[in-house]
Design an enzyme around this catalytic site. Structure first.
Site, PDB file in Angstrom:
ATOM      1  N   ASN A  12      41.605  38.414  37.554  1.00 55.59           N
ATOM      2  CA  ASN A  12      40.250  38.086  37.998  1.00 55.59           C
ATOM      3  C   ASN A  12      39.290  38.135  36.809  1.00 55.59           C
ATOM      4  O   ASN A  12      39.444  38.952  35.886  1.00 55.59           O
ATOM      5  CB  ASN A  12      39.786  38.988  39.140  1.00 55.59           C
ATOM      6  N   GLU A  65      35.291  38.298  36.324  1.00 58.39           N
ATOM      7  CA  GLU A  65      33.996  38.454  37.004  1.00 58.39           C
ATOM      8  C   GLU A  65      32.848  37.930  36.145  1.00 58.39           C
ATOM      9  O   GLU A  65      33.033  37.557  34.980  1.00 58.39           O
ATOM     10  CB  GLU A  65      33.791  39.936  37.370  1.00 58.39           C
ATOM     11  N   CYS A  90      39.013  34.603  41.127  1.00 60.21           N
ATOM     12  CA  CYS A  90      40.085  35.534  41.494  1.00 60.21           C
ATOM     13  C   CYS A  90      41.324  35.308  40.623  1.00 60.21           C
ATOM     14  O   CYS A  90      41.529  34.228  40.067  1.00 60.21           O
ATOM     15  CB  CYS A  90      40.479  35.336  42.950  1.00 60.21           C
ATOM     16  N   GLU A 122      44.417  34.941  41.510  1.00 58.82           N
ATOM     17  CA  GLU A 122      45.321  33.901  42.023  1.00 58.82           C
ATOM     18  C   GLU A 122      44.861  32.512  41.601  1.00 58.82           C
ATOM     19  O   GLU A 122      45.646  31.666  41.178  1.00 58.82           O
ATOM     20  CB  GLU A 122      45.384  33.943  43.555  1.00 58.82           C
ATOM     21  N   CYS A 157      42.259  36.535  49.002  1.00 58.50           N
ATOM     22  CA  CYS A 157      41.064  36.193  49.778  1.00 58.50           C
ATOM     23  C   CYS A 157      41.236  34.813  50.412  1.00 58.50           C
ATOM     24  O   CYS A 157      42.152  34.054  50.082  1.00 58.50           O
ATOM     25  CB  CYS A 157      39.821  36.237  48.893  1.00 58.50           C
ATOM     26  N   CYS A 200      41.286  31.789  48.016  1.00 60.02           N
ATOM     27  CA  CYS A 200      42.561  31.637  47.298  1.00 60.02           C
ATOM     28  C   CYS A 200      43.652  31.097  48.224  1.00 60.02           C
ATOM     29  O   CYS A 200      44.484  30.288  47.811  1.00 60.02           O
ATOM     30  CB  CYS A 200      42.981  32.959  46.670  1.00 60.02           C
TER      31      CYS A 200
HETATM   32  N1  THU Z   1      39.849  39.423  43.836  1.00 60.43           N
HETATM   33  C1  THU Z   1      40.914  38.712  43.380  1.00 60.43           C
HETATM   34  O1  THU Z   1      41.115  38.576  42.161  1.00 60.43           O
HETATM   35  N2  THU Z   1      41.756  38.154  44.290  1.00 60.43           N
HETATM   36  C2  THU Z   1      41.581  38.218  45.633  1.00 60.43           C
HETATM   37  O2  THU Z   1      42.239  37.513  46.372  1.00 60.43           O
HETATM   38  C3  THU Z   1      40.608  39.157  46.187  1.00 60.43           C
HETATM   39  C4  THU Z   1      39.546  39.593  45.238  1.00 60.43           C
HETATM   40  C5  THU Z   1      38.918  39.990  42.867  1.00 60.43           C
HETATM   41  C6  THU Z   1      37.569  39.328  42.835  1.00 60.43           C
HETATM   42  C7  THU Z   1      36.692  40.412  42.301  1.00 60.43           C
HETATM   43  O3  THU Z   1      36.718  40.373  40.895  1.00 60.43           O
HETATM   44  C8  THU Z   1      37.357  41.704  42.753  1.00 60.43           C
HETATM   45  O4  THU Z   1      38.662  41.346  43.167  1.00 60.43           O
HETATM   46  C9  THU Z   1      36.645  42.390  43.911  1.00 60.43           C
HETATM   47  O5  THU Z   1      36.405  41.495  44.947  1.00 60.43           O
END
Ligand code: THU
Length: 146
Positions: A52, A54, A63, A65, A100, A103
């Protein structure tokens, strides 16, 4: 295309999990401190990694994925067998990190929902495997556009 009875080799699963765990180290997550790693297995056996990424403008976050999928697709790869996902606050895995909804929808675009395997892991020995269809029943895809 995979056959339904293709079972994933246990060694391959464990390698994917270890790769995803390693990818948590590249995760850029200064805001949530929730670090996610992904390892995406292609039909030809190669692996694309993701973490991920940010952003101070929170919604811009990508994310793990989707990072892996976009890396693969941007290199011309569009056939996938499985993805492994791990995550945890401060890189400590305490639970399964399910993908999520956004994704799951990206997976729907490029994968056969009945065949694509989603491996959620807590360690190389503790994991669960779902098909995309199980995690995204009645998903909307290209076929729905007629
Ligand atoms: N996150 C992912 O990388 N993948 C997901 O499917 C769920 C959430 C990350 C996004 C963000 O940086 C952190 O998790 C908290 O939401």
């Amino acid at each position: 295309m995979r056959r339904d009875n293709d079972r994933m080799d246990h060694d391959v699963i464990q390698e994917l999990i270890q790769t995803a765990i390693n990818m948590m180290n590249y995760s850029y997550a200064p805001y949530s401190r929730f670090h996610v790693g992904a390892a995406l297995l292609t039909e030809n056996g190669s692996v694309y990694t993701g973490c991920n990424v940010e952003n101070a403008s929170y919604s811009v976050t990508n994310c793990a994925e989707r990072t892996a999928f976009f890396k693969a697709v941007s290199e011309g790869v569009r056939e996938f067998r499985a993805i492994c996902i791990v995550g945890g606050r401060d890189k400590i895995i305490q639970d399964y990190a399910a993908p999520c909804g956004v994704c799951r929808q990206v997976m729907m675009e490029f994968c056969d929902a009945e065949a694509f395997q989603i491996i959620l892991a807590k360690s190389v020995d503790e994991y669960q495997i779902f098909t995309l269809k199980e995690l995204l029943p009645m998903g909307f895809g290209a076929a729905n556009l007629g």
